[in-house]
Scaffold this active site. Structure first.
Site, PDB file in Angstrom:
ATOM      1  N   HIS A  83       0.681  -1.292  -0.018  1.00  0.00           N
ATOM      2  CA  HIS A  83       0.149  -0.002  -0.058  1.00  0.00           C
ATOM      3  C   HIS A  83       0.803   1.277   0.005  1.00  0.00           C
ATOM      4  O   HIS A  83       0.410   2.413  -0.497  1.00  0.00           O
ATOM      5  CB  HIS A  83      -0.960   0.070   1.195  1.00  0.00           C
ATOM      6  CG  HIS A  83      -0.512   0.188   2.634  1.00  0.00           C
ATOM      7  ND1 HIS A  83      -0.405  -0.752   3.401  1.00  0.00           N
ATOM      8  CD2 HIS A  83      -0.251   1.334   3.073  1.00  0.00           C
ATOM      9  CE1 HIS A  83       0.087  -0.267   4.497  1.00  0.00           C
ATOM     10  NE2 HIS A  83       0.469   0.939   4.423  1.00  0.00           N
ATOM     11  N   ASP A 219       1.366  -7.916   2.374  1.00  0.00           N
ATOM     12  CA  ASP A 219       1.711  -6.312   2.145  1.00  0.00           C
ATOM     13  C   ASP A 219       2.906  -5.995   1.857  1.00  0.00           C
ATOM     14  O   ASP A 219       3.429  -5.421   2.811  1.00  0.00           O
ATOM     15  CB  ASP A 219       0.704  -5.462   3.117  1.00  0.00           C
ATOM     16  CG  ASP A 219       0.545  -4.021   2.865  1.00  0.00           C
ATOM     17  OD1 ASP A 219       0.906  -3.737   1.782  1.00  0.00           O
ATOM     18  OD2 ASP A 219      -0.468  -3.507   3.695  1.00  0.00           O
ATOM     19  N   SER A 644       4.094   1.969   8.575  1.00  0.00           N
ATOM     20  CA  SER A 644       3.808   1.117   7.301  1.00  0.00           C
ATOM     21  C   SER A 644       5.030   0.964   6.454  1.00  0.00           C
ATOM     22  O   SER A 644       5.766   1.742   6.271  1.00  0.00           O
ATOM     23  CB  SER A 644       2.639   1.546   6.597  1.00  0.00           C
ATOM     24  OG  SER A 644       1.303   1.710   6.954  1.00  0.00           O
TER      25      SER A 644
END
Length: 722
Positions: A83, A219, A644
């Site tokens: 992402h 991810d 992240s």
């Protein structure tokens, strides 16, 4: 300054191991190091941060200003979340070569794809510059004068402090302005896409699984940093070569187990851990419920249209996901704050704080801080609520109103800066709005408008409502606006903006959609924003005083600074949790869970055929754990947005996973960390390797990596010692 001397003591007193906190990596010596050792860490703090020798900090860059990455090979290969690299992956996608749906893999370096505007920034060193930044502020009584002087000092010092000509000096504030740190950084701008799994792997579970455990998402994405022949930052060129890092992370194939030590290194965005109880209570009872309700209604309307019309689904998919992200976060945050009794915990802490003030004889400096918080938060409450309704209804979730507000700002430019600035702004605005209208559906937005204007008219503080929204019939108003306003399509917008400034302003002020926005925005600009800003400045000054007092009065404990997008470490253990009665979550998920969620053809839970085949054949290569394929795990590391892509590092400094989310019940950790329910979610590095190797067949990438077996090596050493 006395409090700074006391602050330094916080880092040299030993205490029992606890978890939580986002720590400055250059200040780990002392209690933090002891705590990490007690949790199982085997390396030293110099292995984590060292200016003179290579260390882990040299392998953890800031990815594009909003995420984190890690260097995993001697050839500048970096790993981050799918992402985090999504927009770059999307930019290289075409109908014939859809990198989002099919994934992308460069099997040789010549195939790696450049990305305009993408940056990777390394932190070179950290220094405390508090004394220099606060110089000349003690005699100033006005908060505005203090902040002006501080900004002048920051600008001057940033320009004066030594650095290489390809580096940058950045000064950031900590502890609400009680400490200032210099970060010397270097930024690389030639960063190329190397690999990405299909979204069916990289975004498996999509919005449904967002903020949720158990999780089964791969991810991750891969990029490579390129440099000039001197290994320094350079603009994209075919002559550039792969960057040679000061340090890269070895990768452990031994996996993780419950109670293993984990270190997460990265750039957390923003937290507010030291808000007083009155502020947390306001968030729980007033602000979050209002924002949740607005987005809940907007999402339900969009969803009802998306399920019936595939064209609308395509138009609104990205917008829906963006709106849902924080809607879901605020719900989890509110539930977590309630479950952990955050208000009660903070009030008890504040009682102790007040007692310490009295005991230390500091009533003159700090005696009224908590009472002043209560007074100011009570005073700001209606303005804060009105501000959130204006932001959520006008600026974010009703698209016609958000366009109208951009035009309102255009009118303000004319009034304050004149016609030339007006024309420049108009010309810059038009191309971007062309892209906006491609994904705008007037029918959907009218229904959203009708619902959200009703909320604005009935639940935003009445004293700040414009006359047109008092006793309004939302259905009639919606019909009037969406029938007559030219803002509902691009052709109408161009018609409104055609001509000189006088003509444009006349056109705008004859449009019912613009006039409604103007009336709402004028009321907000005159009666809400100034008063909110005035009180908020007082609260900010109080928060700085409160932090100063906490540092002075708590020399027997450590107080970590709130996140501010600077490099931090957070440490903890692999740990399951119990979110509610009779519900127990274990800390590791496996590929079996992907198959249990598998729904053929579903955009959130479909599974690529090749992954199905690998699963059925149990063809996991060397990445399996007792015949099973690990996918994700959770730990007690204190993370937030910006983490992240952060590396999850084991006790010996090896990469074991990749941080990408938090559990729903623990999203309140931005405001209040509770180790019983706060968990960060990481993709297991073995799943990443399995996808690269067995799924993609990118053995060229596997060959670059340093794969190790630290647990087996340590076991062998212990056996030999016997």
């Amino acid at each position: 300054m006395k409090f700074l001397k006391l602050f330094l003591v916080l880092f040299v007193i030993q205490m029992q191991a606890q978890q939580g906190g986002m720590w400055i990596p250059s200040l780990l010596k002392g209690m933090n190091e002891t705590e990490m050792k007690n949790l199982g860490m085997k390396m030293s703090v110099k292995d984590i941060y060292d200016v003179n020798q290579s260390s882990i900090k040299d392998a953890v860059p800031h990815f594009n200003g909003g995420c984190t990455a890690e260097v995993i090979s001697p050839k500048g290969l970096i790993l981050t979340n799918h992402h985090c690299g999504f927009s770059q992956i999307q930019s290289h996608s075409t109908v014939d070569h859809d990198c989002l749906t099919d994934g992308f893999w460069a099997y040789k370096m010549e195939d790696e794809l450049p990305n305009e505007g993408l940056t990777v920034t390394f932190m070179v060193k950290i220094e405390d510059v508090t004394t220099s930044i606060l110089e000349g502020t003690a005699s100033l009584s006005s908060e505005a004068e203090k902040q002006k002087k501080i900004q002048e000092n920051i600008t001057a010092l940033s320009n004066l402090l030594p650095k290489e000509n390809w580096q940058e000096n950045k000064i950031r504030t900590f502890y609400e302005g009680n400490q200032y740190m210099l970060f010397v950084t270097e930024t690389f701008t030639d960063v190329r896409l190397v690999g990405a799994p299909p979204t069916a792997i990289g975004k498996f579970g999509s919005d449904t699984d967002n903020w949720v455990w158990p999780r089964h998402t791969g991810d991750f994405s891969l990029f490579r940093i390129y440099a000039d022949k001197n290994n320094r930052p350079a603009a994209y060129s075919k002559d550039n070569v792969p960057y040679t890092p000061k340090h890269f992370l070895p990768i452990s194939l031994d996996g993780v187990a419950e109670d293993d030590f984990t270190l997460v290194f990265g750039y957390p965005g923003k937290t507010n851990e030291y808000l007083p109880a009155v502020a947390i209570e306001q968030i729980i009872t007033e602000l979050n419920p209002a924002k949740i309700e607005v987005r809940d209604k907007a999402l339900k309307i969009a969803d009802s249209f998306m399920r019936k019309d595939n064209a609308i689904k395509i138009q609104y998919a990205s917008k829906y996901a963006s709106t849902a992200n924080y809607w879901k976060k605020w719900i989890g945050e509110t539930q977590g704050l309630k479950k952990s009794n955050a208000v009660t915990v903070k009030r008890e802490s504040e009682k102790t704080f007040q007692q310490k003030i009295t005991k230390a004889g500091k009533e003159k400096e700090y005696g009224t801080v908590l009472a002043d918080f209560d007074k100011n938060y009570t005073e700001i409450a209606p303005y804060a609520l009105a501000r959130d309704y204006f932001t959520e209804v006008v600026l974010r979730n009703t698209e016609l109103l958000s366009i109208g507000y951009k035009l309102y700002q255009l009118e303000q430019v004319y009034k304050t800066k004149g016609e030339q600035s007006f024309i420049d702004r108009k010309n810059n605005l038009i191309p971007g709005l062309a892209n906006f209208y491609k994904n705008f559906n007037s029918t959907v937005d009218e229904k959203v408008f009708e619902q959200l204007i009703d909320l604005y008219a009935t639940k935003s503080p009445k004293q700040f409502l414009p006359q047109s929204l008092i006793n309004v019939n939302e259905g009639n108003l919606a019909s009037e606006i969406y029938t007559k306003s030219k803002l509902q399509n691009y052709a109408g917008l161009i018609e409104l903006l055609s001509g000189d400034a006088g003509t444009v302003l006349t056109n705008l002020n004859n449009d019912p959609g613009f006039l409604l926005v103007k009336e709402i925005a004028d009321k907000y600009a005159k009666e809400v924003a100034p008063k909110y800003d005035e009180i908020n400045v007082k609260i900010s000054a109080l928060q700085r005083t409160y932090m100063k007092a906490l540092l002075e009065l708590n020399t027997d404990s450590r107080i970590f600074p709130d996140a501010n997008s600077t490099l931090r470490i957070t440490y903890g253990k692999i740990k399951g949790y119990e979110p509610k009665d009779a519900t127990v979550y274990t800390p590791i998920t496996y590929l079996e869970g992907v198959m249990e969620k598998y729904i053929p053809g579903d955009y959130e839970f479909d599974v690529p055929e090749k992954l199905l085949n690998l699963y059925n054949a149990k063809d996991y290569g060397p990445y399996n754990e007792n015949g099973k394929m690990p996918v994700c795990f959770i730990g007690t590391n204190h993370t937030t947005g910006g983490n992240s892509g952060s590396p999850a590092i084991d006790a010996s400094g090896n990469l074991v996973g990749l941080n990408f989310d938090r559990v729903w019940e623990g999203t309140m950790s931005d405001l209040h960390y509770d180790p019983s329910i706060c968990r960060n979610i990481m993709v297991d590095i073995r799943y990443v390797l399995f996808i690269i190797d067995k799924y993609a067949g990118a053995k060229n990438l596997i060959s670059e990596l340093k794969l190790v077996h630290p647990k087996k090596t340590n076991s062998l050493k212990k056996k030999n010692l016997k």
